[in-house]
Design a protein around this motif. Structure first.
Motif, mmCIF file in Angstrom:
data_model
loop_
_atom_site.group_PDB
_atom_site.id
_atom_site.type_symbol
_atom_site.label_atom_id
_atom_site.label_comp_id
_atom_site.label_asym_id
_atom_site.label_seq_id
_atom_site.Cartn_x
_atom_site.Cartn_y
_atom_site.Cartn_z
ATOM 1 N N UNK A 292 0.857 -1.174 0.000
ATOM 2 C CA UNK A 292 0.000 0.000 0.000
ATOM 3 C C UNK A 292 0.901 1.234 0.000
ATOM 4 N N UNK A 293 1.510 1.501 -1.162
ATOM 5 C CA UNK A 293 2.556 2.531 -1.209
ATOM 6 C C UNK A 293 1.996 3.947 -1.071
ATOM 7 N N UNK A 294 0.681 4.065 -1.179
ATOM 8 C CA UNK A 294 0.078 5.398 -1.007
ATOM 9 C C UNK A 294 0.120 5.826 0.452
ATOM 10 N N UNK A 295 0.051 4.856 1.328
ATOM 11 C CA UNK A 295 0.099 5.169 2.753
ATOM 12 C C UNK A 295 1.543 5.486 3.158
ATOM 13 N N UNK A 296 1.729 6.623 3.826
ATOM 14 C CA UNK A 296 3.105 7.035 4.142
ATOM 15 C C UNK A 296 3.708 6.339 5.351
ATOM 16 N N UNK A 297 2.905 5.595 6.088
ATOM 17 C CA UNK A 297 3.446 4.813 7.196
ATOM 18 C C UNK A 297 3.883 5.670 8.378
ATOM 19 N N UNK A 298 4.905 5.180 9.074
ATOM 20 C CA UNK A 298 5.398 5.875 10.265
ATOM 21 C C UNK A 298 6.731 6.536 9.959
ATOM 22 N N UNK A 299 6.853 7.792 10.362
ATOM 23 C CA UNK A 299 8.136 8.479 10.249
ATOM 24 C C UNK A 299 8.878 8.342 11.578
ATOM 25 N N UNK A 300 10.133 7.861 11.494
ATOM 26 C CA UNK A 300 10.970 7.791 12.692
ATOM 27 C C UNK A 300 12.022 8.886 12.550
ATOM 28 N N UNK A 301 12.054 9.805 13.506
ATOM 29 C CA UNK A 301 12.878 10.991 13.327
ATOM 30 C C UNK A 301 13.608 11.372 14.607
ATOM 31 N N UNK A 302 14.703 12.103 14.461
ATOM 32 C CA UNK A 302 15.447 12.552 15.649
ATOM 33 C C UNK A 302 14.750 13.750 16.283
ATOM 34 N N UNK A 303 13.924 14.451 15.509
ATOM 35 C CA UNK A 303 13.280 15.649 16.056
ATOM 36 C C UNK A 303 11.779 15.623 15.769
ATOM 37 N N UNK A 304 11.033 14.859 16.578
ATOM 38 C CA UNK A 304 9.592 14.781 16.345
ATOM 39 C C UNK A 304 8.927 16.144 16.531
ATOM 40 N N UNK A 305 7.852 16.379 15.806
ATOM 41 C CA UNK A 305 7.189 17.670 15.923
ATOM 42 C C UNK A 305 6.559 17.810 17.307
ATOM 43 N N UNK A 306 6.444 19.062 17.756
ATOM 44 C CA UNK A 306 6.029 19.344 19.134
ATOM 45 C C UNK A 306 4.717 18.647 19.487
ATOM 46 N N UNK A 307 3.813 18.575 18.514
ATOM 47 C CA UNK A 307 2.485 18.034 18.809
ATOM 48 C C UNK A 307 2.508 16.552 19.197
ATOM 49 N N UNK A 308 3.522 15.823 18.773
ATOM 50 C CA UNK A 308 3.546 14.391 19.122
ATOM 51 C C UNK A 308 4.569 14.068 20.210
ATOM 52 N N UNK A 309 5.283 15.101 20.651
ATOM 53 C CA UNK A 309 6.409 14.862 21.562
ATOM 54 C C UNK A 309 5.994 14.288 22.913
ATOM 55 N N UNK A 310 4.964 14.851 23.495
ATOM 56 C CA UNK A 310 4.674 14.519 24.897
ATOM 57 C C UNK A 310 3.497 13.575 25.095
ATOM 58 N N UNK A 311 3.301 12.670 24.162
ATOM 59 C CA UNK A 311 2.198 11.724 24.355
ATOM 60 C C UNK A 311 2.731 10.298 24.430
ATOM 61 N N UNK A 312 1.985 9.463 25.118
ATOM 62 C CA UNK A 312 2.325 8.041 25.118
ATOM 63 C C UNK A 312 2.041 7.513 23.715
ATOM 64 N N UNK A 313 2.980 6.760 23.140
ATOM 65 C CA UNK A 313 2.810 6.319 21.755
ATOM 66 C C UNK A 313 2.219 4.923 21.666
ATOM 67 N N UNK A 314 2.586 4.107 22.624
ATOM 68 C CA UNK A 314 2.338 2.697 22.363
ATOM 69 C C UNK A 314 2.323 1.899 23.673
ATOM 70 N N UNK A 315 1.468 0.913 23.710
ATOM 71 C CA UNK A 315 1.485 -0.040 24.822
ATOM 72 C C UNK A 315 1.972 -1.357 24.236
ATOM 73 N N UNK A 316 3.050 -1.862 24.797
ATOM 74 C CA UNK A 316 3.543 -3.109 24.212
ATOM 75 C C UNK A 316 3.808 -4.120 25.310
ATOM 76 N N UNK A 317 3.953 -5.349 24.909
ATOM 77 C CA UNK A 317 4.188 -6.362 25.934
ATOM 78 C C UNK A 317 5.158 -7.437 25.478
#
Ligand code: ASP
Ligand code: MG
Length: 404
Positions: A292-317
């Motif tokens: 599904x190349x139209x979907x841009x997926x997840x960006x992994x970056x050294x400097x995430x934008x402020x809006x996503x910085x301070x939230x819990x991203x994931x619950x994993x086990x």
């Protein structure tokens, strides 16, 4: 843009997927300098590992059957994926040479009765040696120039720690950039085999399971790529394991540190060292689906934008662990206690996954894999019970839940 595109095994396991991939590469190559990094085609590395086990068990027949299975899988894909008959013929010839070599290798290993880490790495590298030929041929089939290179041929030099090697980055940088720059200047698209390189003596080494991701970031760092795309069968990193949590959502953006945690614990398996080469150069990575190349997926970056910085991203086990609560009054205020406990475990090769000590220092709690639990408890009892340890309390089958 200089782009490294890494394709996982499931993304290149049918003729249709291979052709779609080649088309995608063709269109991206109009505006970008591309390096393609490939895993082995699905199941191939597993089959190669089973071959090594069959050799260990002196079951030559089984080893040969598995080699035949690998050979049939690749020949069939070659016939279905490549339209141009001279290109197809050349590919089939190359494949047949490799299969003869594989069979000769199996005979040799059986004859010597020897399955060493070094011979295993050489055996396991066959998966990527085959897949790059197929993918490169599919690109040529669309009228583009392309060449297949193993990790060794591309210039990846590693230490001699077979099965779990690490790149020697200074040498690797020089060699990889030289090899790839010369191909770029001729407008040839390199298709590089992931997972493997070679040590300074030229012996093939591998990075361990899933190591193609690591190959992609090593190469990206060597050529100062603008971006790295990990193309696989998942849409990107998710807020939870979708097999467990039905309404898990795709994450648009995460930091390197978060991605490293998710790679260890999450649903998308990424080689744990993958991010290492990116940290210094701060190269952004996209985790995307090849279906599904139209979907841009997840960006992994050294400097995430402020809006996503301070939230819990994931619950994993991580399931199937054992918890050991280590207690003793003489542990209180006694420097070196923790050191003794961990050294005792390290000496028998047990990895500790999680640690906590209560504020009174009278108890240290550790988590190990279920499989290591009995050995860990036995070792601690034998070496330290009655000395610094008064009591061990064990709980089996614990899960670690992480908020990332
Ligand atoms: N083919 C190797 C494996 O299956 C490496 C990879 O896929 O990344 O582990
Ligand atoms: Mg893989």
């Amino acid at each position: 843009m200089k782009l490294v595109l890494k394709y996982g095994g499931t993304s290149i396991s049918s003729a249709k997927d291979i052709q779609n991939m080649a088309k995608h590469i063709q269109s991206l190559s109009k505006q970008n300098q591309l390096v393609i990094v490939c895993s082995a085609i699905s199941d191939t590395t597993d089959d190669l590992i089973e071959i090594s086990q069959s050799i260990k068990n002196e079951n030559k027949k089984k080893a040969k059957e598995l080699a035949k299975k690998i050979s049939n899988r690749h020949l069939q894909l070659a016939k279905q994926s490549i339209k141009d008959s001279p290109i197809r013929k050349k590919l089939l010839e190359t494949f047949n040479q490799y299969f003869s070599e594989l069979v000769a290798l199996i005979d040799g290993m059986v004859l010597l009765g020897e399955v060493t880490p070094r011979s295993m790495d050489y055996l396991f590298s066959f998966g990527e040696r085959l897949s790059i030929q197929l993918i490169s041929a599919a690109i040529i089939d669309l009228g583009k120039k392309s060449t297949a290179l193993t990790g060794k041929e591309a210039g990846i030099v590693t230490d001699s720690n077979f099965g779990e090697s690490k790149p020697l980055m200074d040498t690797t940088k020089l060699r990889v950039s030289k090899t790839l720059d010369s191909l770029f200047s001729k407008r040839i698209i390199p298709v590089v085999g992931g997972f493997a390189g070679a040590d300074q003596h030229g012996h093939v080494t591998t990075f361990g399971r899933g190591g193609s991701d690591y190959s992609a970031t090593i190469i990206g760092s060597c050529i100062k790529a603008d971006e790295i795309w990990l193309m696989s069968d998942v849409e990107g990193l998710m807020t939870a394991d979708p097999k467990i949590v039905k309404n898990a959502k795709l994450l648009k953006e995460v930091s390197y540190i978060e991605a490293i945690e998710m790679a260890m614990f999450g649903a998308k398996q990424i080689h744990p060292r993958t991010f290492e080469p990116l940290l210094a150069k701060k190269i952004p990575m996209h985790i995307r689906s090849s279906f599904n190349v139209k979907n841009e997926g997840t960006l992994v970056t050294s400097s995430p934008s402020a809006s996503v910085k301070n939230t819990v991203k994931c619950v994993s086990n991580v399931s199937h662990n054992g918890l050991i609560d280590i207690r003793g009054g003489s542990m209180v205020g006694n420097p070196g206690t923790a050191g003794k406990i961990f050294t005792t475990l390290a000496n028998v090769g047990i990895n500790v996954m999680m640690i906590s000590q209560n504020p009174s220092e009278s108890s240290i709690t550790i988590v190990v894999k279920n499989a290591d639990l009995d050995r860990a408890v036995n070792t601690l009892e034998l070496e330290l019970l009655g000395k610094i340890i008064k009591k061990l309390e064990v709980t089996t089958d614990m899960a670690i839940i992480a908020l990332i």
